[in-house]
Write an enzyme that holds these catalytic residues in place. Structure first.
Site, PDB file in Angstrom:
ATOM      1  CG  ASP A 242       0.909  -5.154 -12.822  1.00 32.52           C
ATOM      2  OD1 ASP A 242       2.284  -4.561 -12.267  1.00 32.52           O
ATOM      3  OD2 ASP A 242       0.792  -5.186 -13.933  1.00 32.52           O
TER       4      ASP A 242
ATOM      5  N   GLY B 218      -1.656 -10.750 -19.283  1.00 34.43           N
ATOM      6  CA  GLY B 218      -0.715 -12.633 -18.467  1.00 34.43           C
ATOM      7  C   GLY B 218       0.693 -12.346 -18.093  1.00 34.43           C
ATOM      8  CB  SER B 219       3.985 -10.822 -18.084  1.00 34.27           C
ATOM      9  OG  SER B 219       3.708  -9.188 -17.858  1.00 34.27           O
TER      10      SER B 219
ATOM     11  CG  ASP C 292      -7.533  -7.685 -16.797  1.00 31.23           C
ATOM     12  OD1 ASP C 292      -7.064  -7.374 -17.223  1.00 31.23           O
ATOM     13  OD2 ASP C 292      -8.646  -6.496 -17.855  1.00 31.23           O
TER      14      ASP C 292
ATOM     15  CB  ALA D  12      -4.693 -11.096 -14.306  1.00 30.72           C
TER      16      ALA D  12
ATOM     17  CB  CYS E 154       4.440   0.147 -14.664  1.00 29.57           C
ATOM     18  SG  CYS E 154       3.115   0.895 -16.028  1.00 29.57           S
TER      19      CYS E 154
END
Lengths: 156, 312
Positions: free
Chosen positions: B187, B124-125, B144, B121, B240
């Protein structure tokens, strides 16, 4: 000689406790009486407690499965107990303060700057003494204390 | 894991292996020479009137433009405007983040009342975006593995006024069972190739893999997430990076190990289907339903998103 009691830190027991109905009533009544924010605002949230802090946390379908997790933080720091008084946190006021109807202090940008720098201002207003919401140009900055002709900053 | 500066002149050689999968490859390379536009997300949990933010930033010399089809997202000019030093940032009215970073949470579609795990996480976005999307009424476990990163996450949750998240410090691969999660966001840590572009210093920044086996870590996280989510639940896997070994190959591994299907999504940014073949390896045909986003088409960071449903 009586052995001094030391508070133990329990690494495995960090989950804050869910407070009693009466304690919840007390905290939410403070918000209503002091700022005019109705208790229903928080009906979808639990109030949890660690030592002198109250935390706001969304009401889950069931709490028990979450309580098996070793947590670092739970929810938003909402209110603190400071001696016999309750004090709202700036974080909570920034989030819910726009619903307040009273005990709001509107400052101009220069006054706000001075308050943040000097931590207290000479201040006269037609307010009840106690904790107030500090607002500047529609933005809520957080918590202050109005007492004896002074405004004291509790802004972070 | 060491960091290394990748000179802009080295970029064409580095990305050459992706020539066949990146559309309009030359345009992509050219695009890397331009800095990333600056965007922020408006946090309506704290700021009920967007005018307050827009006027405030404009008064400080910024020009603010709404992003089409992405409610609550705004582009800021000039792109070196110090958003992090503004009152609006300090008060938690805004969260600076790149556009494509919003896509995984869009795929997740958080709803009030759901148990949601954000496995990696920090800072935190996406956690705060989940909280906003569910109007602070989903039950979010923001995890995290690193304490320093978790500290940043906790600070952002506080800054944005989120009351629906708790934080934990587990290694994602061994996150404990017991919570009936409806949805999980992975993510994943990645090589970050989607972020590569010329910085203000004229160089590309990237993290070198070194001896860290990223695909192995990513597979571990994804499989654990799948096993944690309830039957019928959703896992969104995102990175990403452009590298298929960290994207399709990781999801392919899951699809072969577990009963899962990929769900197609609508996204507000241009995208391409996941690839089904890479360097001689054929992937599960479901992967065509995953989505690839490229920097030159989105004016943002390159991303990969797969929305996965647990069947059994």
């Amino acid at each position: 000689m009586k052995k001094k009691r030391r508070k133990k830190i329990h690494k495995e027991a960090k989950w804050p406790r869910v407070i009693s109905f009466e304690e919840r009533e007390e905290v939410l009544s403070f918000w209503e009486e002091r700022f005019g924010i109705p208790p229903e605002t928080f009906e979808n949230y639990l109030l949890l407690s660690t030592a002198k802090n109250y935390w706001l946390f969304v009401k889950p379908p069931e709490l028990r499965p979450l309580q098996n997790l070793q947590v670092q933080t739970v929810g938003l720091l909402f209110t603190r107990r400071v001696s016999k008084w309750l004090k709202p946190t700036s974080t909570a006021l920034q989030r819910f303060g726009h619903l307040a109807t009273k005990n709001i202090v509107e400052l101009g940008p220069l006054e706000l700057d001075r308050l943040r720098r000097e931590k207290r201002l000479e201040f006269e207003a037609d307010l009840e003494e106690g904790y107030v919401i500090i607002k500047c140009e529609k933005k809520i900055w957080g918590c202050g204390l109005y007492a004896k002709g002074k405004l004291i900053s509790y802004l972070p | 894991m060491g960091t290394k500066m990748l000179e802009l002149s080295e970029a064409p050689a580095y990305f050459e292996r992706y020539r066949k999968i990146i559309p309009r490859f030359e345009e992509f390379l050219e695009h890397l020479k331009r800095p990333l536009p600056l965007y922020f997300r408006l946090n309506e949990l704290k700021c009920p009137q967007e005018e307050i933010v827009l006027k405030g930033l404009e008064r400080q010399g910024a020009k603010v433009f709404p992003v089409p089809n992405l409610p609550r997202f705004f582009r800021v000019e000039p792109r070196d405007f110090p958003l992090g030093n503004t009152e609006e940032y300090y008060l938690g009215y805004i969260y600076p983040m790149t556009l494509s970073s919003a896509l995984p949470v869009m795929a997740l579609e958080p709803q009030p009342g759901e148990y949601i795990l954000d496995m990696c996480a920090a800072p935190g976005s996406k956690t705060t975006q989940i909280a906003q999307a569910a109007n602070d009424q989903a039950v979010i476990v923001a995890n995290d593995r690193r304490l320093d990163r978790l500290t940043a996450l906790v600070a952002n949750l506080k800054r944005l006024g989120v009351a629906s998240a708790l934080t934990t410090l587990y290694r994602g691969e061994v996150f404990p069972f017991g919570v009936p999660f409806d949805k999980i966001l992975v993510d994943a840590p990645c090589s970050g190739e989607g972020r590569y572009r010329q910085g203000y210093e004229g160089e590309l920044l990237y993290q070198k893999e070194g001896h860290t086996n990223l695909p192995a870590i990513q597979k571990g996280l994804l499989v654990r997430a799948f096993d944690l989510v309830k039957v019928g639940g959703i896992v969104v896997y995102s990175t990403c990076t452009i590298n298929p070994e960290e994207n399709e190959m990781v999801v392919d591994y899951l699809l072969r190990k577990r009963q899962a299907q990929i769900i197609s999504c609508q996204y507000p940014l241009p995208h391409h289907p996941g690839i089904t073949e890479w360097e001689g390896r054929v992937f599960h045909p479901e992967l065509i339903k995953a989505a690839r986003f490229y920097p030159h088409e989105t004016e943002s960071v390159g991303f990969f998103v797969a929305k996965i449903k647990r069947l059994f």
